[in-house]
Write a protein that holds these residues in place. Structure first.
Motif, PDB file in Angstrom:
ATOM      1  N   ARG A  76      46.580  77.196   6.745  1.00  0.00           N
ATOM      2  CA  ARG A  76      45.301  76.595   7.128  1.00  0.00           C
ATOM      3  C   ARG A  76      44.814  75.630   6.048  1.00  0.00           C
ATOM      4  N   ALA A  77      44.995  76.017   4.774  1.00  0.00           N
ATOM      5  CA  ALA A  77      44.590  75.134   3.679  1.00  0.00           C
ATOM      6  C   ALA A  77      45.397  73.839   3.713  1.00  0.00           C
ATOM      7  N   MET A 108      43.997  71.719   6.564  1.00  0.00           N
ATOM      8  CA  MET A 108      42.706  71.138   6.209  1.00  0.00           C
ATOM      9  C   MET A 108      42.875  70.016   5.185  1.00  0.00           C
ATOM     10  N   THR A 135      38.769  77.385   0.311  1.00  0.00           N
ATOM     11  CA  THR A 135      37.894  77.134   1.455  1.00  0.00           C
ATOM     12  C   THR A 135      38.340  75.882   2.197  1.00  0.00           C
ATOM     13  N   ASP A 136      37.936  75.798   3.462  1.00  0.00           N
ATOM     14  CA  ASP A 136      38.274  74.621   4.264  1.00  0.00           C
ATOM     15  C   ASP A 136      37.730  73.351   3.621  1.00  0.00           C
ATOM     16  N   MET A 160      39.879  70.111   2.320  1.00  0.00           N
ATOM     17  CA  MET A 160      39.626  68.767   2.845  1.00  0.00           C
ATOM     18  C   MET A 160      39.248  67.803   1.723  1.00  0.00           C
ATOM     19  N   SER A 181      50.122  68.219   8.995  1.00  0.00           N
ATOM     20  CA  SER A 181      49.901  69.531   9.604  1.00  0.00           C
ATOM     21  C   SER A 181      51.245  70.170   9.936  1.00  0.00           C
TER      22      SER A 181
END
Length: 219
Positions: free
Chosen positions: A42-43, A46, A122-123, A127, A177
């Motif tokens: 997920r990191a 993002m 964290t997202d 980002m 991704s």
């Protein structure tokens, strides 16, 4: 009703050129893999979103700036075009001489991150990492000047300019991704890294050809 075929052809050309540039492994690739391996897939995804957002910044000021220059000064536009062509040839030569991305480079980045940072990212932090890495890169400006000097005209509709920018962002988000999901598997990563030298060389040859085309193209 305006003829959209020239813009479609330019759009397809943009997709081909930008995809080549994105899949050629570089610092963004190492950063995304590092975040995905050390923190989470997920990191990594993002981080890819952050890269896509930064691309929109580059595309926006490049497209708007070129449109203004084209309308005001052919001489200045040609200077920009030749600078962009020279940069494309430069990165093409560098890619031809590249030895690819060594597994040790990824392992070193992962080891350093694992030693100094917590596992959770964290997202927003992911980002921000992607956004700042690319947004502050002056080389991206030269690249987009070279590419969009072939696409943007004084009469290019705003809708198509937006489509060009969103396409670049979509390509970079989709590719990185995919990298985050697939290359977190060690065996897959190992085989991909072994191929990066040849990926770089193919992309390098095509970039040199594109740079020459940019330099020789006239309005």
């Amino acid at each position: 009703m305006p003829d959209i075929s020239p813009y479609l052809l330019q759009w397809f050309a943009l997709i081909a050129v930008f995809t080549l540039a994105v899949i050629s492994p570089g610092p963004d690739f190492v950063m995304v893999v590092r975040n995905a391996v050390v923190h989470s897939r997920r990191a990594g995804i993002m981080t890819a979103l952050g890269l896509g957002a930064s691309i929109l910044i580059h595309v926006t000021y490049t497209v708007l700036g070129l449109a203004a220059v084209i309308a005001q000064s052919v001489m200045l536009f040609n200077a920009i075009k030749y600078a962009g062509a020279a940069y494309l040839i430069y990165i093409g030569i560098k890619s031809l001489r590249s030895k690819g991305v060594a597994a040790s480079a990824i392992d070193k980045a992962v080891a350093q991150d694992a030693a100094h940072k917590p596992k959770q990212m964290t997202d927003l932090a992911a980002m921000r990492c992607g956004f700042l890495t690319n947004a502050l890169n002056p080389k991206a400006t030269l690249f987009f000047l070279a590419i969009f000097s072939q696409i943007v005209r004084a009469d290019t509709p705003l809708a198509w300019q937006a489509a060009y920018g969103l396409t670049c962002a979509a390509i970079i988000i989709a590719w990185f991704s995919l990298v985050s999901v697939v290359l977190t598997h060690r065996k897959v990563r190992h085989h991909f890294l072994k191929a990066t030298k040849w990926i770089d060389r193919v992309c390098g040859g095509l970039m040199i050809a594109l740079g020459i085309k940019v330099a020789l193209t006239t309005r």
